[in-house]
Enzyme design. Sequence first.
Site, PDB file in Angstrom:
ATOM      1  N   GLU A 126       0.844  -1.195   0.000  1.00  0.00           N
ATOM      2  CA  GLU A 126       0.000   0.000   0.000  1.00  0.00           C
ATOM      3  C   GLU A 126       0.873   1.237   0.000  1.00  0.00           C
ATOM      4  O   GLU A 126       0.396   2.345   0.100  1.00  0.00           O
ATOM      5  CB  GLU A 126      -0.980  -0.005   1.170  1.00  0.00           C
ATOM      6  CG  GLU A 126      -0.368   0.032   2.562  1.00  0.00           C
ATOM      7  CD  GLU A 126      -0.471   1.392   3.228  1.00  0.00           C
ATOM      8  OE1 GLU A 126       0.604   2.027   3.322  1.00  0.00           O
ATOM      9  OE2 GLU A 126      -1.559   1.799   3.640  1.00  0.00           O
TER      10      GLU A 126
ATOM     11  N   CYS B 111      -3.566  -4.533   3.671  1.00  0.00           N
ATOM     12  CA  CYS B 111      -2.502  -5.413   4.182  1.00  0.00           C
ATOM     13  C   CYS B 111      -2.479  -6.779   3.501  1.00  0.00           C
ATOM     14  O   CYS B 111      -1.687  -7.639   3.868  1.00  0.00           O
ATOM     15  CB  CYS B 111      -2.659  -5.602   5.685  1.00  0.00           C
ATOM     16  SG  CYS B 111      -2.500  -4.068   6.600  1.00  0.00           S
TER      17      CYS B 111
ATOM     18  N   HIS C  99      -2.614 -12.574   9.987  1.00  0.00           N
ATOM     19  CA  HIS C  99      -2.253 -11.157   9.840  1.00  0.00           C
ATOM     20  C   HIS C  99      -2.144 -10.558  11.226  1.00  0.00           C
ATOM     21  O   HIS C  99      -2.922 -10.879  12.122  1.00  0.00           O
ATOM     22  CB  HIS C  99      -3.291 -10.412   8.999  1.00  0.00           C
ATOM     23  CG  HIS C  99      -2.984  -8.939   8.914  1.00  0.00           C
ATOM     24  ND1 HIS C  99      -1.747  -8.467   8.531  1.00  0.00           N
ATOM     25  CD2 HIS C  99      -3.727  -7.842   9.211  1.00  0.00           C
ATOM     26  CE1 HIS C  99      -1.742  -7.144   8.575  1.00  0.00           C
ATOM     27  NE2 HIS C  99      -2.933  -6.740   8.982  1.00  0.00           N
TER      28      HIS C  99
END
Lengths: 387, 132, 351
Positions: C83, C115, C237
């Site tokens: 990103e 993400c 994550h």
Amino acid sequence: MRDVAIIGIGMNEKWGELWDKSIRTIFTEAALNAMDDCNVDHIDSMYIGCMSGGLFVGQEHLGSMLADNLGADFIPATRVESACASGGLAFRQAFMDVASGMSEIVLAGGVEKMLDVDGGAATYALSTAADQEYECFHGVTFPGLYAMIANAHMAKYGTTRKQLAHVSVKNHMNGSKNHRAQFPFKTTLEEVVNSVMVADPLTIMDCSPVTDGAAAVILCPLDLAKKKFANKPIIKVIGSGHATDSIALHDRKDLTWLSAVELSGKRALKMAGKKIADINVCEVHDCFTIAEICVTEALGIFEPGMGGPSVESGITNIGGKIPVNTSGGLKSKGHPVGATGIAQIIEITEQLRGISGDRQVNGAKVGMTQNMGGSGGSSVCHILEVN
Amino acid sequence: MGITARNWREYPQRYRLEAAKCSQCGKVFFPPRLICNQCKSRKFETIKLPGEGTVKTFTVIRVAPTNFIDEVPYAIGIIELLEGFSTMMQIADCDPEKISIGMKVKLEFRKIQSDGEAGVIMYGYKAVPVSE
Amino acid sequence: MSRTVGIIGYGAYIPRNRIKVEEIAKIWGADAPSYKKGLMLREKSVPSPDQDTITMAVEAAKNALKRCTINPEEIGAIYVGSESHPYAVKPSGTVVAEAIGATPSIHCADFEFACKAGSEAMFVAHGLVKAGLIKYGLGIGADTSQGAPGDALEYSASAGAAAFIFGENDLLAEIEETYSFMTDTPDFWRREHQFYPQHAGRFTGETAYFKHSLSAAMGIMEKSGTKPDDFDFAVFHQPNGKFPLRVGKTLGFPKEKIETGWLVPTLGNTYSGASPLGLTAVLDAAKPGNRILMVSYGSGAGSDAFIFKCTDKLIEVQNNAKLTRDYLDKNQKYLDYGTYSKYRKKIIKNA
């Protein structure tokens, strides 16, 4: 080849921050002073050393502009560039022009108007004398390049921080007696060492300044000088040497050795039929203190590694065995890059004429100049002798 | 524009550390050349410079050119990558006070400079200390 | 007949700079202990001014190449997920391709999915190998993510990269299964020309991170007929320390199976690099036969899940490049907030 003499010399009254004068004015002022010094009413051609009119004042094509401003309409006028050796090289071109028989009365000048840009831009402009894509690309500066030479020299020979400072102290002492010097103050070892760091180990007091200034000399055949310009001592140009080396410092085998200086010196001495020991006074390119140390070694004045101890011993002071940079050098007198090589010729000419006042080297008969381009990528040497 | 093409042209050297080795005498050139200054041969082979070397000399830049003003102080040095072959680059990721001649370094891909905030970003290699 | 495809090389890169939660909290008058407890995070990595997504991607890719013996020219695709691509328009992947010597017969694309961009680069790279379109594929997750000054995200948004080369032979870890789960859930975003992202506060939790992560994990286990007991490691994550532990607990993974790839307490959230970097840390430590579950999460929102099974070859190459934990735990340099602000261009000079 004809013998060549220097008959006229001229500079600005003082070098430094010449805010009210443009590049054309400072050059013309010096050129007119040189013409007045020998009372010539015209010149046949001229060579102007200038490193970067484009980056400093946005002006190229100086041959046209400066001949025009000098009122020397239609003469052949050539701008010469070899970074900080531009002035010395312009002098060599003028010398060759006269020696070859192509021209009779020739002006060799140099000019740089450096203070119109800010510090970052000046640092950048000067750095273009290094390898743009393989040195400057990484953010190196000229103080940085010479600082790397200094660190290598210190590691190889044990040259000390204090010995570097001695160069600055000596040159400021000499410059304090030179009314044209940009920074005619005296300094001390402590002041040099404790000044603001520019590129380790070099402080601001190891670095020559940014300067506005110009210088000019007039050359003619020796025969003509004897006939028409004998009211002042005639200064003969007896040797001229020029050499190049790799532009990138990192391409050199020995980072402490300036091969272009060595070779330009040898070539000039050979032409002059002199040995280095015959030189009575010397102006060398002390753009940084370490440069003077390396140059005095490369010219053979001192053994490799002995430049530092020698300056410390006082042997290069006025009154020493071989006075170096009696003008104050680039360090004190100022370093308008394109003009420097011509100003060195002027200092030696004055020494040989015997008009250097408090800076006079007694009995000076033979003098030498050494003008360097970049980190040693080019060097021009001249040997002058009083007739 | 001028900077863009100039930088792009050097990619083999800046991105991949490609150098030219003289086929006759073995001298290494970075960037590549058309003629060897040692033996005058015009034949070269492309080699990749090693990613590790030794600091031959260095300094710490405290007064920088315009494009590097925000980075001071930064270290820069001459790095020996092969015996008898050196090139210049910044020495990053280290305390400038701790750099010494003879120090071992490895090369890492970094941003070297950019053409202002909106222009192209120029990448290449910097040296970082091996010991740290 | 479907091909067996897997990871043949992997590599990580983490910058050496760090900033501690206390250093950020003191500037904004925040309570450091409660942030540290709430986020289960002590410090985060910070890129130097000369590091960006591209430089870290190149270093991670070079490390991946050290763990295999392929000719880079045979890599058929390079995908960089981030990103924080340095250019809004101009690919990052082509720089990586040039730098590792993989041009010009190659397909490059930059991915962006908050993400999750790193895992989707991995997914597509592996998919093309599996389809037989390319011999090797390189998928990279890399970010130099930014949180707005003073925002909760500032304590975690960090920098790092992980690269994976996929192929059919000499596997280090076979991909046994993949599964992805996505919906349109606007929990976090950054509009064009905005410097910092915005987020929807607590809406980022249950409806976003947990729903997608859990659904993807349960989906892949159902699809493959596996259960938590079948795995030696799990990587989720890790936007903060707490979330991945809670996902693991909900699914029935004990903390020991998560800790190896749980880098966030001293790394922060490397966004597209987060779960991929966790995977590199697991691969650094795993043994032949170990099975790994990896589940990414990207706001917007979605999760990619992978099941890897390590081969005998893995242990031969683990030490061929710098280990992820060595990047994380050695040679750190701690910054003060002023230096961090300068490095991250938080100081406005043209005002």
